[in-house]
Scaffold this motif. Sequence first.
Motif, PDB file in Angstrom:
ATOM      1  N   GLU A 268       0.827  -1.209   0.000  1.00 24.53           N
ATOM      2  CA  GLU A 268       0.000   0.000   0.000  1.00 24.53           C
ATOM      3  C   GLU A 268       0.859   1.255   0.000  1.00 24.53           C
ATOM      4  OE1 GLU A 268      -3.475   2.276   2.604  1.00 24.53           O
ATOM      5  OE2 GLU A 268      -2.638   0.377   3.313  1.00 24.53           O
ATOM      6  N   ASN A 269       1.906   1.282   0.805  1.00 22.54           N
ATOM      7  CA  ASN A 269       2.788   2.455   0.858  1.00 22.54           C
ATOM      8  C   ASN A 269       3.426   2.733  -0.497  1.00 22.54           C
ATOM      9  OD1 ASN A 269       2.245   2.821   3.575  1.00 22.54           O
ATOM     10  ND2 ASN A 269       4.023   1.630   4.262  1.00 22.54           N
ATOM     11  N   LYS A 270       3.864   1.666  -1.191  1.00 23.79           N
ATOM     12  CA  LYS A 270       4.459   1.826  -2.516  1.00 23.79           C
ATOM     13  C   LYS A 270       3.445   2.407  -3.500  1.00 23.79           C
ATOM     14  CE  LYS A 270       7.752  -2.019  -2.038  1.00 23.79           C
ATOM     15  NZ  LYS A 270       8.133  -3.369  -2.517  1.00 23.79           N
ATOM     16  N   TYR A 271       2.230   1.905  -3.449  1.00 23.27           N
ATOM     17  CA  TYR A 271       1.201   2.362  -4.374  1.00 23.27           C
ATOM     18  C   TYR A 271       0.808   3.803  -4.075  1.00 23.27           C
ATOM     19  CZ  TYR A 271       0.307  -2.109  -6.712  1.00 23.27           C
ATOM     20  OH  TYR A 271       0.408  -3.240  -7.485  1.00 23.27           O
ATOM     21  N   ARG A 272       0.656   4.128  -2.816  1.00 25.92           N
ATOM     22  CA  ARG A 272       0.281   5.501  -2.466  1.00 25.92           C
ATOM     23  C   ARG A 272       1.353   6.490  -2.907  1.00 25.92           C
ATOM     24  NH1 ARG A 272      -4.093   6.428   0.712  1.00 25.92           N
ATOM     25  NH2 ARG A 272      -5.038   4.651   1.798  1.00 25.92           N
ATOM     26  N   GLU A 273       2.603   6.112  -2.751  1.00 22.45           N
ATOM     27  CA  GLU A 273       3.702   6.995  -3.147  1.00 22.45           C
ATOM     28  C   GLU A 273       3.623   7.336  -4.630  1.00 22.45           C
ATOM     29  OE1 GLU A 273       8.615   7.028  -3.186  1.00 22.45           O
ATOM     30  OE2 GLU A 273       7.522   5.478  -2.085  1.00 22.45           O
ATOM     31  N   VAL A 274       3.227   6.384  -5.439  1.00 28.62           N
ATOM     32  CA  VAL A 274       3.164   6.592  -6.889  1.00 28.62           C
ATOM     33  C   VAL A 274       1.844   7.225  -7.306  1.00 28.62           C
ATOM     34  CG1 VAL A 274       3.127   5.398  -9.121  1.00 28.62           C
ATOM     35  CG2 VAL A 274       4.736   4.679  -7.344  1.00 28.62           C
ATOM     36  N   LEU A 275       0.740   6.832  -6.666  1.00 29.31           N
ATOM     37  CA  LEU A 275      -0.592   7.140  -7.193  1.00 29.31           C
ATOM     38  C   LEU A 275      -1.313   8.297  -6.500  1.00 29.31           C
ATOM     39  CD1 LEU A 275      -1.966   3.487  -7.536  1.00 29.31           C
ATOM     40  CD2 LEU A 275      -0.871   4.865  -9.309  1.00 29.31           C
ATOM     41  N   GLU A 276      -0.951   8.591  -5.271  1.00 26.72           N
ATOM     42  CA  GLU A 276      -1.809   9.455  -4.460  1.00 26.72           C
ATOM     43  C   GLU A 276      -1.969  10.861  -5.012  1.00 26.72           C
ATOM     44  OE1 GLU A 276      -3.059   8.905  -0.010  1.00 26.72           O
ATOM     45  OE2 GLU A 276      -0.947   9.448  -0.200  1.00 26.72           O
ATOM     46  N   GLU A 277      -0.927  11.390  -5.630  1.00 25.84           N
ATOM     47  CA  GLU A 277      -1.035  12.759  -6.145  1.00 25.84           C
ATOM     48  C   GLU A 277      -2.103  12.872  -7.229  1.00 25.84           C
ATOM     49  OE1 GLU A 277       1.706  16.255  -8.242  1.00 25.84           O
ATOM     50  OE2 GLU A 277       2.651  14.459  -7.426  1.00 25.84           O
ATOM     51  N   LYS A 278      -2.131  11.912  -8.145  1.00 24.53           N
ATOM     52  CA  LYS A 278      -3.099  11.965  -9.241  1.00 24.53           C
ATOM     53  C   LYS A 278      -4.411  11.284  -8.892  1.00 24.53           C
ATOM     54  CE  LYS A 278      -3.610  11.102 -14.210  1.00 24.53           C
ATOM     55  NZ  LYS A 278      -2.964  10.588 -15.447  1.00 24.53           N
ATOM     56  N   TYR A 279      -4.347  10.298  -7.991  1.00 25.75           N
ATOM     57  CA  TYR A 279      -5.537   9.507  -7.670  1.00 25.75           C
ATOM     58  C   TYR A 279      -5.786   9.534  -6.160  1.00 25.75           C
ATOM     59  CZ  TYR A 279      -4.739   7.751 -12.403  1.00 25.75           C
ATOM     60  OH  TYR A 279      -4.547   7.657 -13.754  1.00 25.75           O
ATOM     61  N   PRO A 280      -6.104  10.711  -5.604  1.00 24.64           N
ATOM     62  CA  PRO A 280      -6.222  10.822  -4.139  1.00 24.64           C
ATOM     63  C   PRO A 280      -7.476  10.162  -3.557  1.00 24.64           C
ATOM     64  CG  PRO A 280      -6.832  12.893  -5.189  1.00 24.64           C
ATOM     65  CD  PRO A 280      -6.292  12.003  -6.276  1.00 24.64           C
ATOM     66  N   TYR A 281      -8.462   9.879  -4.384  1.00 19.51           N
ATOM     67  CA  TYR A 281      -9.731   9.380  -3.853  1.00 19.51           C
ATOM     68  C   TYR A 281      -9.912   7.871  -4.011  1.00 19.51           C
ATOM     69  CZ  TYR A 281     -10.576  14.365  -4.013  1.00 19.51           C
ATOM     70  OH  TYR A 281     -10.465  15.719  -3.857  1.00 19.51           O
ATOM     71  N   ILE A 282      -8.926   7.208  -4.590  1.00 17.36           N
ATOM     72  CA  ILE A 282      -8.992   5.755  -4.715  1.00 17.36           C
ATOM     73  C   ILE A 282      -8.817   5.117  -3.343  1.00 17.36           C
ATOM     74  CG2 ILE A 282      -7.601   3.780  -5.512  1.00 17.36           C
ATOM     75  CD1 ILE A 282      -7.335   5.123  -8.171  1.00 17.36           C
ATOM     76  N   LYS A 283      -9.536   4.019  -3.110  1.00 16.33           N
ATOM     77  CA  LYS A 283      -9.462   3.307  -1.835  1.00 16.33           C
ATOM     78  C   LYS A 283      -8.533   2.097  -1.965  1.00 16.33           C
ATOM     79  CE  LYS A 283     -13.985   2.883  -1.801  1.00 16.33           C
ATOM     80  NZ  LYS A 283     -14.419   3.815  -2.848  1.00 16.33           N
ATOM     81  N   TYR A 284      -8.031   1.643  -0.818  1.00 11.80           N
ATOM     82  CA  TYR A 284      -7.140   0.486  -0.771  1.00 11.80           C
ATOM     83  C   TYR A 284      -7.682  -0.528   0.230  1.00 11.80           C
ATOM     84  CZ  TYR A 284      -3.869   3.594  -3.153  1.00 11.80           C
ATOM     85  OH  TYR A 284      -3.272   4.453  -4.048  1.00 11.80           O
ATOM     86  N   GLU A 285      -7.574  -1.795  -0.128  1.00 14.80           N
ATOM     87  CA  GLU A 285      -7.972  -2.878   0.763  1.00 14.80           C
ATOM     88  C   GLU A 285      -6.846  -3.898   0.785  1.00 14.80           C
ATOM     89  OE1 GLU A 285     -10.182  -5.120   3.428  1.00 14.80           O
ATOM     90  OE2 GLU A 285     -10.511  -3.058   2.719  1.00 14.80           O
ATOM     91  N   LEU A 286      -6.476  -4.371   1.987  1.00 11.60           N
ATOM     92  CA  LEU A 286      -5.337  -5.267   2.153  1.00 11.60           C
ATOM     93  C   LEU A 286      -5.809  -6.665   2.519  1.00 11.60           C
ATOM     94  CD1 LEU A 286      -2.973  -2.935   4.222  1.00 11.60           C
ATOM     95  CD2 LEU A 286      -3.301  -3.052   1.737  1.00 11.60           C
ATOM     96  N   LYS A 287      -5.232  -7.670   1.821  1.00  8.41           N
ATOM     97  CA  LYS A 287      -5.558  -9.060   2.115  1.00  8.41           C
ATOM     98  C   LYS A 287      -4.411  -9.941   1.653  1.00  8.41           C
ATOM     99  CE  LYS A 287      -7.968 -12.694   3.241  1.00  8.41           C
ATOM    100  NZ  LYS A 287      -8.215 -13.023   4.666  1.00  8.41           N
ATOM    101  N   LYS A 288      -3.826 -10.677   2.582  1.00  7.25           N
ATOM    102  CA  LYS A 288      -2.762 -11.617   2.249  1.00  7.25           C
ATOM    103  C   LYS A 288      -3.385 -12.875   1.659  1.00  7.25           C
ATOM    104  CE  LYS A 288       1.388 -13.524   2.410  1.00  7.25           C
ATOM    105  NZ  LYS A 288       2.519 -13.049   1.567  1.00  7.25           N
ATOM    106  N   THR A 289      -3.011 -13.216   0.425  1.00 14.57           N
ATOM    107  CA  THR A 289      -3.526 -14.414  -0.231  1.00 14.57           C
ATOM    108  C   THR A 289      -2.378 -15.187  -0.865  1.00 14.57           C
ATOM    109  OG1 THR A 289      -3.929 -13.271  -2.332  1.00 14.57           O
ATOM    110  CG2 THR A 289      -5.743 -13.303  -0.740  1.00 14.57           C
ATOM    111  N   GLU A 290      -2.685 -16.392  -1.313  1.00 10.00           N
ATOM    112  CA  GLU A 290      -1.678 -17.266  -1.912  1.00 10.00           C
ATOM    113  C   GLU A 290      -1.713 -17.252  -3.437  1.00 10.00           C
ATOM    114  OE1 GLU A 290       0.768 -18.714  -0.273  1.00 10.00           O
ATOM    115  OE2 GLU A 290      -0.028 -17.760   1.532  1.00 10.00           O
TER     116      GLU A 290
END
Length: 265
Positions: free
Chosen positions: A43-65
């Motif tokens: 999430e931190n990596k994605y926010r660093e790249v995306l947040e300026e242009k896409y501030p309203y996108i939501k993130y959901e975290l789930k560890k899967t295989e």
Amino acid sequence: MINYAIPSYNRPHELAHTTLTLLDKFEIPQSWTTIFLEDSDQENKYREVLEEKYPYIKYELKKTEGIGELRTYIRKFYPVGKKVVMIDDDTCRVMEMVNNIEPFNKKNNKLTNMSAESFKIWIYNAFDALEDQPGKNFGIVLFDNPYYMTRSVSKNLRYVCGNIVGFIVQNEEPEVSIAHGEDFEFSVKLFKRDGVLLRYNYITVKTKHYAKGGICDTYGGEEEREIKAKKNLEYLVDTYPGAFTLYKKKNGKHNLRVNPYYKAT
């Protein structure tokens, strides 16, 4: 409101230049979109790249295989009755086959990029169609050769590729855990549940499937992935008798043929 769900792994830059750019083009509000990631580091990596242009996108975290488990999680994440479009993180274009030349000759079939208007009309009409019949899922074809495409919507068992799928969330959503062949298993499980599976045979996508990153990168090298793929495809043939036939392609890789006459029981 239609929810847009993007399963992704280790592709923040690629996502910015593919699927998110495409959703921008289609005038989809950022607040309708959720990116599903593995953990807070991602999430931190994605926010660093995306947040300026896409501030309203939501993130959901789930560890899967693997992608099968992640797609299963997404199907269960939203409340029952919600409308969801799940779209992969490497989608560059959505295309439709058109042929306006009379008399009809399939040699005149051609693919054209969908506009924002045509995409939204298709999505809204597809969900309207789901309201009127027992099947609550729709999808598209994988191949992009217009010669073999038709302006039709099939309802029998077909391979529905996971690049773009739409569904109305039900009380019982299928669970799939395999990491290669998951689209085949989702297709047959949904068809067995509903007796109907809508596939738009004139719509397909262009992707950057082999772009850097992606969940498939966690499956090992090419030879290891092919061994796992063959094992999963054999599992599907054994688990759903009559639904699939295993075959070997000219490039040495294995795949499945779907039996369109398969009966849901």
